[in-house]
Design a protein around this motif. Structure first.
Motif, short mmCIF file in Angstrom:
data_model
loop_
_atom_site.label_atom_id
_atom_site.label_comp_id
_atom_site.label_asym_id
_atom_site.label_seq_id
_atom_site.Cartn_x
_atom_site.Cartn_y
_atom_site.Cartn_z
N MET A 1 70.50 46.38 63.42
CA MET A 1 69.94 46.84 61.85
C MET A 1 69.11 45.64 61.42
O MET A 1 69.70 44.47 62.19
N ALA A 2 68.86 46.19 60.51
CA ALA A 2 67.43 44.92 60.11
C ALA A 2 68.31 44.36 58.92
O ALA A 2 68.77 45.03 58.18
N GLN A 3 67.79 42.77 59.04
CA GLN A 3 68.80 42.28 57.80
C GLN A 3 67.31 42.02 57.03
O GLN A 3 66.47 42.16 57.55
N TYR A 4 68.19 42.20 55.44
CA TYR A 4 66.74 42.29 54.97
C TYR A 4 66.94 41.03 53.88
O TYR A 4 68.35 40.49 53.03
N PHE A 5 66.19 40.03 53.52
CA PHE A 5 65.65 38.78 53.08
C PHE A 5 65.06 39.52 51.54
O PHE A 5 63.46 39.78 51.51
N GLU A 6 65.09 38.80 50.51
CA GLU A 6 65.10 38.81 49.22
C GLU A 6 64.47 37.54 48.79
O GLU A 6 65.34 36.50 48.81
N LYS A 166 66.99 50.60 61.99
CA LYS A 166 67.19 50.17 63.29
C LYS A 166 66.21 49.83 64.07
O LYS A 166 67.15 49.52 65.44
N VAL A 167 65.30 49.76 64.08
CA VAL A 167 64.05 49.01 64.98
C VAL A 167 63.65 47.49 64.66
O VAL A 167 63.23 46.82 65.79
N LEU A 168 64.31 47.26 63.37
CA LEU A 168 63.32 45.77 62.89
C LEU A 168 64.92 45.16 63.16
O LEU A 168 65.77 45.60 63.02
N ALA A 169 63.88 43.22 62.98
CA ALA A 169 66.07 43.05 63.65
C ALA A 169 65.32 42.20 61.54
O ALA A 169 66.49 41.41 61.80
N ALA A 170 64.33 42.41 61.14
CA ALA A 170 64.53 41.83 59.31
C ALA A 170 62.96 42.72 58.48
O ALA A 170 62.06 42.84 59.38
#
Length: 213
Positions: A1-6, A166-170
């Motif tokens: 699951m991608a981590q989400y950075f704002e 589901k396919v990205l790291a971030a």
């Protein structure tokens, strides 16, 4: 699951930059903002990440990938640049331009064009992306984030998260980017004394390059 950075677009938080770069360095593919549109990016020397990036975009090895560089000195380590080409590059960087140049041996053959041995290079004018490049300490390999089967780049980081987590790291969210892609210029004809060739007119002004009709 991608981590989400704002991240703040003008003053990106160093802690979040470090965390995002750590995911790239561990072999992840990230969605990142640029001065033209959102892009997919990964480490240059990570074969599996490059293949994942191509699968997400559904592009083959003949599609030019782009090296995002911090400055011209870094760019010249990965491309063969003569004096004429350098003067044109200096006038246009940083900015929303992608230049096709002959790759040096620093570029793995699997990421350069299989017949032409060329690579796209650019120095972006975007504070968050420059912070990512500085923390990484090397160029990132990238491609404009145009979803497979679509014509326009995806510009909403929230939508990127929903569709690709589901396919990205971030996913690096610095707000909406421009939807206009970079101006792409092939500089390799200059090796033989010819003029550069505009492949795509985009956000970068041709007047800056002295190529306006």
């Amino acid at each position: 699951m991608a981590q989400y950075f704002e991240l703040h677009p003008d003053n990106p938080q160093p802690r979040l930059i470090k965390q995002a770069v750590a995911l790239l360095q561990r072999g992840g593919v990230a969605a990142i903002p640029t001065d033209s549109s959102y892009a997919l990016a990964c480490r240059l020397d990570d074969r599996d990440a490059v293949e994942l990036m191509r699968r997400i975009r559904q592009i083959d090895e003949k599609h030019h990938l782009t090296l995002l560089c911090r400055d011209l000195s870094e760019l010249s380590s990965y491309a063969k640049v003569d004096n004429r080409q350098y003067r044109l590059l200096k006038a246009a960087t940083p900015g929303a331009y992608t230049f096709l140049l002959e790759a040096t041996k620093e570029v793995p053959r699997r990421v350069s064009h299989p017949q032409r041995k060329t690579i796209g290079l650019r120095v972006p004018d975007h504070r968050v992306l420059q912070a990512l490049l500085e923390e990484h300490g090397a160029p990132l390999l990238a491609t404009t984030f145009i979803p497979a089967g679509e014509d326009e780049p995806i510009n909403d980081p929230g939508e990127i998260r929903a569709r690709y987590e589901k396919v990205l790291a971030a996913v690096v969210d610095a707000g909406a980017c421009n939807l206009q892609p970079t101006t792409v210029v092939d500089l390799t004809p200059m090796d033989g004394g010819d003029d550069p060739v505009v492949i795509r007119e985009g956000r970068g002004s041709l007047e800056t390059l002295g190529l306006a009709g």
